[in-house]
Design an enzyme around this catalytic site. Structure first.
Site: not given
Ligand code: NAI
Ligand code: 15L
Length: 270
Positions: A113, A138
Site C-alpha cells: 500500500s 496498517y
Molecule cells: P477490502 O477490505 O475490501 O478486502 C479485503 C478482504 O480481506 C475482505 O474481503 C476481508 O474479508 C478479507 N480479510 C480480512 N481479514 C481476513 C482474515 N483474517 N482472513 C481472511 N480474509 C480476511 O480491501 P480492498 O480494497 O479490496 O483491498 C485489497 C488489498 O489491496 C488489501 O490488502 C489492501 O490493503 C490493498 N490495497 C488496496 C487499495 C485500494 O485502493 N483499494 C490501496 C492500497 C492497498
Molecule cells: C489503502 O491502502 C486502502 O486499502 C484503501 O482502502 C484506500 O484507503 C487507500 O489506501 C487510500 O490511501 O486511500
C-alpha cells in the site's frame, strides 16, 4: 491459448478489489482458487472456493495446497485496532509464507500500500530504495509484509512482487486520490506483469495510473515493464496545480498518507 499457470490462489476475494478483479483472473490460470474469511457465494466455471482465516495456519495451508502462484489481497485494508491487523496482516503473512515455502510455491504478488510511505511529504518524490515511512499500524503491517517477503526471497528463493497500490476505486474524489489513482485495467496489467515477468526476485513496485503530479518514481520496478494506460487527467476539477503543502498545518495535506494520519492507531478499549 495456454495460460501462465494451472492454478492460482487469490485471497481477499470478497473484498472490493477481489470482486472487481474476479473476472480478470481467469486469464492467468486454468483454475482460479478464491479465498476470503467471508462467504461470497458459489464458485463459477474455472473457479474453486476455499474460505478461511489468514490468521489460522491450517486454513492458510488449505488455501495454498496445490497452487502455482498466489495473489495475496486478503487482510485488513485500512487503519484499525492492532488486534485484527496483527491477526490478518502479521500472523496471516507468516502463515502464508510458511505455506508457500513448505508447499514449493514459487511466486507471490502481495497487495502492499501507499501507506508504507505515507509519512513522506506530498512534495517528496519517493522511490523504492528510500526507507519505508508508514503512517499508522496498517502501514506498518504492510512494511512487515514487504520485509517478510524479502526474507523469504533472500533465504529461500520465494519470489514476490510487492505492489504498493495507490487508490484503486472507480473514481478519485479529491486531489490526493487523483495523484494516487489506479484504474482497474492498469491494476490487472500490473498483476499480469508481476506474474509472468521472469526473475522478479523481490520487487517493490509502485502502482498508479499515468496521473499528473506523481509522488512516486518507479524505476526500481522497470524490469516489470509496467506501462499504465489510464489517467486521472480527466478529473480536472481535482487538479490543484501542484500546491506546495510542505508547511501546511493540515497533516492530511502535508503528508502522502492523507486522512489515514488522523485515523490511528487505535488501542484496545479494555
Ligand atoms: P477490502 O477490505 O475490501 O478486502 C479485503 C478482504 O480481506 C475482505 O474481503 C476481508 O474479508 C478479507 N480479510 C480480512 N481479514 C481476513 C482474515 N483474517 N482472513 C481472511 N480474509 C480476511 O480491501 P480492498 O480494497 O479490496 O483491498 C485489497 C488489498 O489491496 C488489501 O490488502 C489492501 O490493503 C490493498 N490495497 C488496496 C487499495 C485500494 O485502493 N483499494 C490501496 C492500497 C492497498
Ligand atoms: C489503502 O491502502 C486502502 O486499502 C484503501 O482502502 C484506500 O484507503 C487507500 O489506501 C487510500 O490511501 O486511500
Amino acid at each position: 491459448m495456454s495460460k501462465p499457470f494451472k492454478r492460482i490462489l487469490f485471497t481477499g476475494a470478497a473484498g472490493g478489489l477481489g470482486r472487481r478483479l474476479r473476472e480478470h483472473l481467469h486469464a492467468f490460470a486454468d483454475i482460479v482458487r478464491l479465498s476470503d474469511l467471508n462467504d461470497f457465494g458459489p464458485a463459477g466455471e474455472g473457479e474453486e472456493i476455499v474460505l478461511g482465516d489468514l490468521g489460522n495456519r491450517d486454513d492458510v495451508f488449505r488455501m495454498c495446497e496445490g497452487v502455482d502462484a498466489v495473489i495475496h489481497f486478503g487482510g485488513v485494508s485500512t487503519e484499525e485496532e492492532w488486534a485484527p491487523i496483527m491477526n490478518a496482516n502479521i500472523h496471516g503473512l507468516v502463515n502464508l509464507y510458511e505455506a508457500v515455502h513448505t508447499l514449493g510455491i514459487k511466486r507471490v504478488v502481495f497487495a502492499s500500500s501507499n501507506h508504507t510511505v505515507g509519512m513522506y511529504k506530498t512534495t517528496d518524490l519517493v522511490d523504492a530504495t528510500m526507507p519505508p515511512r508508514p503512517d499508522g499500524y496498517y502501514g506498518v503491517s504492510k512494511v512487515f509484509g514487504e520485509a517478510l517477503s524479502r526474507y523469504y526471497w533472500d533465504r529461500f528463493g520465494v519470489e514476490t512482487v510487492c505492489v504498493r497500490i495507490g487508490y484503486c476505486f472507480p473514481e478519485p474524489s479529491n486531489h490526493r486520490q487523483a495523484v494516487l489513482w489506479l484504474d482497474l485495467p492498469d491494476l490487472v496489467e500490473m498483476l499480469r506483469r508481476a506474474l509472468i515477468t521472469p526473475a522478479v526476485g523481490h520487487t517493490i513496485a509502485f502502482c498508479t495510473s499515468d496521473n499528473p503530479g506523481a509522488w512516486w518514481d518507479n524505476r526500481e520496478a522497470r524490469h516489470l515493464a509496467y506501462v499504465p494506460k489510464g489517467s486521472s487527467r480527466g478529473f480536472t476539477h481535482l487538479d490543484e496545480g501542484r500546491v506546495d503543502h510542505s508547511n501546511n498545518d493540515d497533516i492530511t495535506l502535508k503528508f502522502q498518507g492523507g486522512g489515514f494520519l488522523n485515523n490511528g492507531p487505535k488501542y484496545p478499549k479494555n
